[in-house]
Design a protein around this motif. Sequence first.
Motif, PDB file in Angstrom:
ATOM      1  N   TYR A 152     -34.734 -23.678  -2.776  1.00 33.43           N
ATOM      2  CA  TYR A 152     -35.233 -24.963  -2.257  1.00 33.43           C
ATOM      3  C   TYR A 152     -35.887 -25.776  -3.381  1.00 33.43           C
ATOM      4  CZ  TYR A 152     -38.117 -28.359   0.202  1.00 33.43           C
ATOM      5  OH  TYR A 152     -38.710 -29.528   0.618  1.00 33.43           O
ATOM      6  N   ILE A 153     -36.710 -25.123  -4.185  1.00 32.28           N
ATOM      7  CA  ILE A 153     -37.374 -25.828  -5.290  1.00 32.28           C
ATOM      8  C   ILE A 153     -36.353 -26.325  -6.306  1.00 32.28           C
ATOM      9  CG2 ILE A 153     -38.919 -25.517  -7.263  1.00 32.28           C
ATOM     10  CD1 ILE A 153     -40.597 -23.683  -5.539  1.00 32.28           C
ATOM     11  N   GLU A 154     -35.298 -25.541  -6.515  1.00 28.51           N
ATOM     12  CA  GLU A 154     -34.245 -25.986  -7.433  1.00 28.51           C
ATOM     13  C   GLU A 154     -33.563 -27.244  -6.909  1.00 28.51           C
ATOM     14  OE1 GLU A 154     -31.719 -22.616  -7.804  1.00 28.51           O
ATOM     15  OE2 GLU A 154     -33.065 -21.511  -9.152  1.00 28.51           O
ATOM     16  N   LEU A 155     -33.398 -27.309  -5.582  1.00 27.78           N
ATOM     17  CA  LEU A 155     -32.766 -28.488  -4.981  1.00 27.78           C
ATOM     18  C   LEU A 155     -33.748 -29.652  -4.844  1.00 27.78           C
ATOM     19  CD1 LEU A 155     -30.679 -26.787  -2.126  1.00 27.78           C
ATOM     20  CD2 LEU A 155     -29.765 -27.901  -4.168  1.00 27.78           C
ATOM     21  N   GLN A 161     -44.155 -30.218  -1.416  1.00 28.20           N
ATOM     22  CA  GLN A 161     -44.518 -28.836  -1.117  1.00 28.20           C
ATOM     23  C   GLN A 161     -44.180 -27.884  -2.254  1.00 28.20           C
ATOM     24  OE1 GLN A 161     -43.845 -27.717   3.229  1.00 28.20           O
ATOM     25  NE2 GLN A 161     -42.250 -29.266   2.957  1.00 28.20           N
ATOM     26  N   ALA A 162     -43.595 -28.395  -3.315  1.00 32.90           N
ATOM     27  CA  ALA A 162     -43.101 -27.543  -4.399  1.00 32.90           C
ATOM     28  C   ALA A 162     -44.195 -26.649  -4.976  1.00 32.90           C
ATOM     29  CB  ALA A 162     -42.464 -28.395  -5.488  1.00 32.90           C
ATOM     30  N   GLU A 163     -45.353 -27.235  -5.259  1.00 33.12           N
ATOM     31  CA  GLU A 163     -46.429 -26.453  -5.883  1.00 33.12           C
ATOM     32  C   GLU A 163     -46.926 -25.362  -4.931  1.00 33.12           C
ATOM     33  OE1 GLU A 163     -48.643 -24.982  -8.779  1.00 33.12           O
ATOM     34  OE2 GLU A 163     -47.186 -26.627  -8.984  1.00 33.12           O
ATOM     35  N   SER A 164     -47.065 -25.699  -3.676  1.00 37.68           N
ATOM     36  CA  SER A 164     -47.504 -24.705  -2.685  1.00 37.68           C
ATOM     37  C   SER A 164     -46.487 -23.582  -2.558  1.00 37.68           C
ATOM     38  CB  SER A 164     -47.718 -25.377  -1.328  1.00 37.68           C
ATOM     39  OG  SER A 164     -48.752 -26.338  -1.395  1.00 37.68           O
ATOM     40  N   ILE A 165     -45.214 -23.965  -2.618  1.00 31.46           N
ATOM     41  CA  ILE A 165     -44.157 -22.955  -2.504  1.00 31.46           C
ATOM     42  C   ILE A 165     -44.169 -22.039  -3.724  1.00 31.46           C
ATOM     43  CG2 ILE A 165     -41.660 -22.631  -2.477  1.00 31.46           C
ATOM     44  CD1 ILE A 165     -41.483 -25.151  -0.735  1.00 31.46           C
ATOM     45  N   ARG A 166     -44.424 -22.600  -4.889  1.00 30.25           N
ATOM     46  CA  ARG A 166     -44.492 -21.766  -6.102  1.00 30.25           C
ATOM     47  C   ARG A 166     -45.626 -20.749  -6.000  1.00 30.25           C
ATOM     48  NH1 ARG A 166     -43.394 -26.910  -8.576  1.00 30.25           N
ATOM     49  NH2 ARG A 166     -41.277 -26.944  -9.471  1.00 30.25           N
TER      50      ARG A 166
END
Length: 269
Positions: A152-155, A161-166
């Motif tokens: 998802y982050i790659e897409l 939400q990217a930072e939270s997902i990381r």
Amino acid sequence: MKSCRKTIKCLLLLACLACTPLFAGNYDKGVSLFSENKPAEAIIYLQQAILENGVNPDVYNYLGLAYYQTGQFQKSLEVFQLGTGVSGTDKRRLYYNAGNSAFALGYYDRAEEMYSYALAANPSFSSALLNRANARMKEQDYEGAIIDYTQYIELEPESSQAESIRRLISLLSTEIVSKKQEEERLAIENERIMQEQERVAEERRKLEEERIAQEEEAARREAERQAEEAERRRKLLQQVADTLKTSDAETVSVSTQGLIEYEEEAELD
């Protein structure tokens, strides 16, 4: 000229009226009400529209969404899944929405399945990836969730939400390591317990064998004692019997002394 203009105005007015919900069909009325954020009212028309021949295939998506927005998640799931079997429908969207309905119902395994079908139709469907990751989280499939979150982050590298997902991926990775270590510890502990159980069982078996052997030995000795006692009694009886057989019989003689002789016959009264 004025009459022509009046006619054109009438035709335009009729065309506008035909586009309003008053003259629209069930599908159009339902979509119009749904667009006005009136899902409960839209359901009435969309339910009728879905039974009509030649209706717009999007009716399944609109009706499913109307059910979803009114909290009727089971019905929304059924309608979305029904629509996936109809020609001309948007399968990717229907499967995605079906996944959302299943997720709302707590059917996380079904939700994961529906999102997977949506991704099969379009592997770059980032929302389906994110939601499938969330479903896998609910199922405690952390490795699968990490895969989906990473894709998802790659897409969507610029996602809010990217930072939270990381951070979540980092925590999940740590959790996976800890979980594996715990599983290994438990495996070693279980192996030790099994070995101890086997040792105790073997010790009990030996004790049981010794007890049985002791009981058998005691029974054998008792049998021998009883046999010896029986033999002793038999010999004693035999000795007595033999004594009776070998002793001389005493002769009994009757002396004539002391006998009273009568010269006269006794008279009987």
